[in-house]
Design an enzyme around this catalytic site. Structure first.
Site, PDB file in Angstrom:
ATOM      1  N   GLY A  60      12.809  -1.517  -1.588  1.00 46.40           N
ATOM      2  CA  GLY A  60      11.521  -0.814  -1.507  1.00 46.40           C
ATOM      3  C   GLY A  60      11.723   0.694  -1.624  1.00 46.40           C
ATOM      4  O   GLY A  60      12.605   1.246  -0.974  1.00 46.40           O
ATOM      5  N   ARG A  64      18.613  14.126  -6.107  1.00 43.33           N
ATOM      6  CA  ARG A  64      18.854  15.543  -6.453  1.00 43.33           C
ATOM      7  C   ARG A  64      20.101  16.070  -5.733  1.00 43.33           C
ATOM      8  O   ARG A  64      20.965  16.734  -6.328  1.00 43.33           O
ATOM      9  CB  ARG A  64      17.620  16.351  -6.057  1.00 43.33           C
ATOM     10  CG  ARG A  64      17.761  17.857  -6.147  1.00 43.33           C
ATOM     11  CD  ARG A  64      16.448  18.472  -5.676  1.00 43.33           C
ATOM     12  NE  ARG A  64      16.436  19.911  -5.643  1.00 43.33           N
ATOM     13  CZ  ARG A  64      16.789  20.631  -4.578  1.00 43.33           C
ATOM     14  NH1 ARG A  64      17.213  20.030  -3.476  1.00 43.33           N
ATOM     15  NH2 ARG A  64      16.706  21.951  -4.621  1.00 43.33           N
ATOM     16  N   VAL A 115      23.295  14.536  -7.290  1.00 45.45           N
ATOM     17  CA  VAL A 115      23.584  15.086  -8.621  1.00 45.45           C
ATOM     18  C   VAL A 115      24.111  16.520  -8.489  1.00 45.45           C
ATOM     19  O   VAL A 115      25.125  16.895  -9.106  1.00 45.45           O
ATOM     20  CB  VAL A 115      22.315  15.055  -9.508  1.00 45.45           C
ATOM     21  CG1 VAL A 115      22.549  15.783 -10.821  1.00 45.45           C
ATOM     22  CG2 VAL A 115      21.883  13.619  -9.766  1.00 45.45           C
ATOM     23  N   SER A 130      17.034  -7.183  -7.132  1.00 39.89           N
ATOM     24  CA  SER A 130      17.631  -8.011  -8.181  1.00 39.89           C
ATOM     25  C   SER A 130      18.141  -9.350  -7.653  1.00 39.89           C
ATOM     26  O   SER A 130      19.024  -9.392  -6.798  1.00 39.89           O
ATOM     27  CB  SER A 130      18.788  -7.253  -8.835  1.00 39.89           C
ATOM     28  OG  SER A 130      19.517  -8.101  -9.685  1.00 39.89           O
ATOM     29  N   ASP A 141      18.807  -2.450   4.111  1.00 43.29           N
ATOM     30  CA  ASP A 141      19.864  -3.430   4.432  1.00 43.29           C
ATOM     31  C   ASP A 141      20.205  -4.371   3.269  1.00 43.29           C
ATOM     32  O   ASP A 141      21.374  -4.722   3.074  1.00 43.29           O
ATOM     33  CB  ASP A 141      19.564  -4.205   5.713  1.00 43.29           C
ATOM     34  CG  ASP A 141      18.172  -4.794   5.739  1.00 43.29           C
ATOM     35  OD1 ASP A 141      17.436  -4.654   4.735  1.00 43.29           O
ATOM     36  OD2 ASP A 141      17.811  -5.414   6.751  1.00 43.29           O
ATOM     37  N   THR A 159      14.530   3.961   3.446  1.00 38.82           N
ATOM     38  CA  THR A 159      13.491   2.941   3.656  1.00 38.82           C
ATOM     39  C   THR A 159      12.493   3.485   4.667  1.00 38.82           C
ATOM     40  O   THR A 159      12.891   4.172   5.613  1.00 38.82           O
ATOM     41  CB  THR A 159      14.066   1.603   4.167  1.00 38.82           C
ATOM     42  OG1 THR A 159      12.996   0.828   4.732  1.00 38.82           O
ATOM     43  CG2 THR A 159      15.112   1.771   5.255  1.00 38.82           C
ATOM     44  N   ASP A 217      11.043   1.808   6.799  1.00 39.40           N
ATOM     45  CA  ASP A 217      11.037   0.960   7.995  1.00 39.40           C
ATOM     46  C   ASP A 217      11.846   1.509   9.179  1.00 39.40           C
ATOM     47  O   ASP A 217      11.644   1.106  10.320  1.00 39.40           O
ATOM     48  CB  ASP A 217      11.562  -0.435   7.669  1.00 39.40           C
ATOM     49  CG  ASP A 217      10.621  -1.208   6.768  1.00 39.40           C
ATOM     50  OD1 ASP A 217       9.475  -0.770   6.602  1.00 39.40           O
ATOM     51  OD2 ASP A 217      11.030  -2.260   6.236  1.00 39.40           O
ATOM     52  N   ASP A 239      14.770   0.738  10.001  1.00 40.02           N
ATOM     53  CA  ASP A 239      15.406  -0.392  10.690  1.00 40.02           C
ATOM     54  C   ASP A 239      16.902  -0.504  10.380  1.00 40.02           C
ATOM     55  O   ASP A 239      17.439  -1.602  10.270  1.00 40.02           O
ATOM     56  CB  ASP A 239      14.692  -1.702  10.299  1.00 40.02           C
ATOM     57  CG  ASP A 239      14.703  -1.941   8.802  1.00 40.02           C
ATOM     58  OD1 ASP A 239      15.005  -1.000   8.050  1.00 40.02           O
ATOM     59  OD2 ASP A 239      14.396  -3.075   8.381  1.00 40.02           O
ATOM     60  N   ARG A 267     -10.393   6.209  12.779  1.00 40.01           N
ATOM     61  CA  ARG A 267     -10.969   6.494  14.102  1.00 40.01           C
ATOM     62  C   ARG A 267     -12.369   7.113  13.963  1.00 40.01           C
ATOM     63  O   ARG A 267     -13.267   6.789  14.744  1.00 40.01           O
ATOM     64  CB  ARG A 267     -10.036   7.448  14.864  1.00 40.01           C
ATOM     65  CG  ARG A 267     -10.558   7.881  16.204  1.00 40.01           C
ATOM     66  CD  ARG A 267     -10.509   6.776  17.235  1.00 40.01           C
ATOM     67  NE  ARG A 267      -9.172   6.588  17.774  1.00 40.01           N
ATOM     68  CZ  ARG A 267      -8.876   5.695  18.717  1.00 40.01           C
ATOM     69  NH1 ARG A 267      -9.816   4.910  19.220  1.00 40.01           N
ATOM     70  NH2 ARG A 267      -7.655   5.560  19.156  1.00 40.01           N
ATOM     71  N   ARG A 274     -16.769   0.502  16.967  1.00 33.46           N
ATOM     72  CA  ARG A 274     -16.062  -0.703  16.523  1.00 33.46           C
ATOM     73  C   ARG A 274     -14.613  -0.760  17.002  1.00 33.46           C
ATOM     74  O   ARG A 274     -14.013   0.266  17.349  1.00 33.46           O
ATOM     75  CB  ARG A 274     -16.043  -0.749  14.992  1.00 33.46           C
ATOM     76  CG  ARG A 274     -17.338  -1.263  14.420  1.00 33.46           C
ATOM     77  CD  ARG A 274     -17.340  -1.152  12.921  1.00 33.46           C
ATOM     78  NE  ARG A 274     -18.541  -1.765  12.371  1.00 33.46           N
ATOM     79  CZ  ARG A 274     -19.014  -1.510  11.162  1.00 33.46           C
ATOM     80  NH1 ARG A 274     -18.414  -0.649  10.370  1.00 33.46           N
ATOM     81  NH2 ARG A 274     -20.100  -2.121  10.732  1.00 33.46           N
ATOM     82  N   ALA A 320      -3.489   4.959  19.582  1.00 38.13           N
ATOM     83  CA  ALA A 320      -3.979   3.564  19.511  1.00 38.13           C
ATOM     84  C   ALA A 320      -4.112   2.967  20.908  1.00 38.13           C
ATOM     85  O   ALA A 320      -3.351   3.301  21.815  1.00 38.13           O
ATOM     86  CB  ALA A 320      -3.013   2.728  18.680  1.00 38.13           C
ATOM     87  N   GLN A 328       1.569   3.460   2.204  1.00 36.93           N
ATOM     88  CA  GLN A 328       2.523   4.008   3.174  1.00 36.93           C
ATOM     89  C   GLN A 328       3.853   4.392   2.533  1.00 36.93           C
ATOM     90  O   GLN A 328       4.651   5.122   3.101  1.00 36.93           O
ATOM     91  CB  GLN A 328       2.809   2.972   4.273  1.00 36.93           C
ATOM     92  CG  GLN A 328       1.615   2.660   5.123  1.00 36.93           C
ATOM     93  CD  GLN A 328       1.802   1.379   5.913  1.00 36.93           C
ATOM     94  OE1 GLN A 328       2.316   1.397   7.021  1.00 36.93           O
ATOM     95  NE2 GLN A 328       1.407   0.257   5.349  1.00 36.93           N
ATOM     96  N   ARG A 329       4.127   3.840   1.349  1.00 36.66           N
ATOM     97  CA  ARG A 329       5.417   4.127   0.704  1.00 36.66           C
ATOM     98  C   ARG A 329       5.336   5.305  -0.264  1.00 36.66           C
ATOM     99  O   ARG A 329       6.354   5.763  -0.767  1.00 36.66           O
ATOM    100  CB  ARG A 329       5.906   2.879  -0.048  1.00 36.66           C
ATOM    101  CG  ARG A 329       6.364   1.765   0.853  1.00 36.66           C
ATOM    102  CD  ARG A 329       7.672   1.152   0.398  1.00 36.66           C
ATOM    103  NE  ARG A 329       7.618   0.605  -0.920  1.00 36.66           N
ATOM    104  CZ  ARG A 329       7.713  -0.699  -1.215  1.00 36.66           C
ATOM    105  NH1 ARG A 329       7.847  -1.578  -0.229  1.00 36.66           N
ATOM    106  NH2 ARG A 329       7.693  -1.121  -2.447  1.00 36.66           N
TER     107      ARG A 329
HETATM  108  O1  F6P Z   1      11.288  -2.560   3.346  1.00 43.54           O
HETATM  109  C1  F6P Z   1      10.249  -1.705   3.036  1.00 43.54           C
HETATM  110  C2  F6P Z   1       8.955  -2.441   2.937  1.00 43.54           C
HETATM  111  O2  F6P Z   1       7.976  -1.479   2.645  1.00 43.54           O
HETATM  112  C3  F6P Z   1       8.550  -3.283   4.142  1.00 43.54           C
HETATM  113  O3  F6P Z   1       7.994  -2.548   5.201  1.00 43.54           O
HETATM  114  C4  F6P Z   1       7.588  -4.255   3.534  1.00 43.54           C
HETATM  115  O4  F6P Z   1       7.520  -5.419   4.278  1.00 43.54           O
HETATM  116  C5  F6P Z   1       8.193  -4.520   2.181  1.00 43.54           C
HETATM  117  O5  F6P Z   1       8.968  -3.373   1.871  1.00 43.54           O
HETATM  118  C6  F6P Z   1       7.192  -4.792   1.089  1.00 43.54           C
HETATM  119  O6  F6P Z   1       7.883  -5.106  -0.063  1.00 43.54           O
HETATM  120  P1  F6P Z   1       7.259  -5.237  -1.524  1.00 43.54           P
HETATM  121  O7  F6P Z   1       7.174  -3.862  -2.099  1.00 43.54           O
HETATM  122  O8  F6P Z   1       8.225  -6.083  -2.263  1.00 43.54           O
HETATM  123  O9  F6P Z   1       5.898  -5.845  -1.376  1.00 43.54           O
END
Ligand code: F6P
Length: 324
Positions: free
Chosen positions: A11, A21, A24, A73, A103, A126, A128, A130, A155, A163, A187, A256-257
């Site tokens: 991801g 960068r 390189v 892959s 990972d 990543t 995450d 994690d 909010r 709600r 939250a 979020q990414r």
């Molecule tokens: O590992 C990063 C991540 O964004 C996770 O939080 C999420 O579960 C996963 O990738 C989503 O993967 P994809 O882009 O394959 O849907």
């Protein structure tokens, strides 16, 4: 070490470009060549390479995504796929590679290193967070800020309509984003894979929240939460059992990414990228670079994959207190 390869895999995460960068430019600084490998391990198998120099990475420190593209892959999981990858590396005279990812990426690197004794260094990228062996992964800080901004907006409308919102955030196996963004956005409840709160306690807590006179409620839920229902089922369940609530769901998903990396992620990526090149030049392999107590440290790839990066339980206590 005369030529280093760099790839992004798994991801994508904001700050991956800043890491490319740094790698390189560190290569240029040390007078060695750098080759970009497109689409992670898949590009390695297909020999999809590009020569990079200091100018090829101009104006990318601020860009989200990855200029080298990314992929997961399946072919690299096979012996035949890895054999093709090795042949391509030899043909291109690449002496070592830097793997930017999570990972899954590091597991691939470990297996490859075991089979071909090919020098590999991991850089944790990543959202995450994690990964064991680093307090922060590249992209996590930016994702947190993205999530907090999104929840702030939710909010506004939640409060206007009195709600309850369930907001699902990313994190298949880890609750770092949910927990930290949840506290940051105030939250009322946070559901994470590391702690199973249970449905009864959730209902009790939401009843208390309503009684306390709040005009809106936000429950942040990590996608990998173990409560046993997905976010839509959970919302229905709460609406059926707590008639006092009107419930809506918001799944933040892949937004979020994306986005321009935060300053923290740019600096982290620059530090880790430089160190990754220096480690290869020092003859090191099979380790990941990470940030531990604000120092750049190394961890065996195996430990980075198998070790457990624990969430900070103090945050659960703080959240409980703050949502009173
Ligand atoms: O590992 C990063 C991540 O964004 C996770 O939080 C999420 O579960 C996963 O990738 C989503 O993967 P994809 O882009 O394959 O849907």
């Amino acid at each position: 070490m005369k030529k280093i390869g760099v790839m992004t895999s798994g991801g994508d995460a904001p700050g991956m470009n800043a890491a490319i960068r740094a790698i390189v430019r560190a290569c240029t600084y040390y007078n060695i060549e750098c080759v970009g490998i497109y689409r992670g391990y898949q590009g390695l198998i297909e020999g999809d390479f590009v020569n990079l120099n200091a100018r090829s990475v101009s104006n990318i420190i601020n860009r989200g995504g990855t200029i080298l593209k990314s992929a997961r892959s399946k072919e690299f999981m096979t012996k035949e796929g890895r054999a093709k990858a090795y042949e391509n590396l030899k043909r291109a005279e690449i002496d070592g590679i830097v793997l930017i990812g999570g990972d899954g990426t590091f597991t691939g690197g470990m297996i490859f290193n075991e089979e071909y004794n090919f020098p590999c260094i991991g850089v944790p990228g990543t959202i995450d967070n994690d990964i064991f062996g680093t307090n922060y992964t590249i992209g996590y800080d930016t994702a947190l800020n993205t999530v907090v901004q999104a929840i702030d907006k939710i909010r506004d409308t939640a409060s206007s309509h009195n709600r309850l919102f369930f907001v699902e955030v990313m994190g298949r196996d880890a609750g770092f984003i949910a927990l930290n963004a949840g506290v940051g956005a105030g939250a009322e409840e946070i559901l994470i894979p590391e702690e199973n709160m249970g449905l009864d306690r959730l209902l009790e807590s939401l009843k208390r929240t309503k009684r306390s006179g709040k005009s809106s409620s936000i429950v942040v839920i990590a996608e990998g939460d173990k409560i046993g229902k997905n976010v839509f089922e959970l919302a229905n369940y709460v609406e059926e059992n707590l008639k006092q609530y009107e419930v809506r769901v918001s799944v933040l998903g892949h937004m979020q990414r994306g986005g321009s990396p935060s300053c923290f992620d740019r600096v982290l990526a620059s530090r880790l990228g430089v160190k990754a090149v220096e480690l290869l030049l020092d003859g090191k392999s099979n380790v990941m670079v990470g940030l531990v107590n604000n120092k750049v440290e190394t961890t065996e790839l195996e430990l980075a994959v198998k070790g457990h990066h624990a969430i900070n339980k103090e945050l659960i206590r703080v959240s409980d207190m703050m949502s009173i």
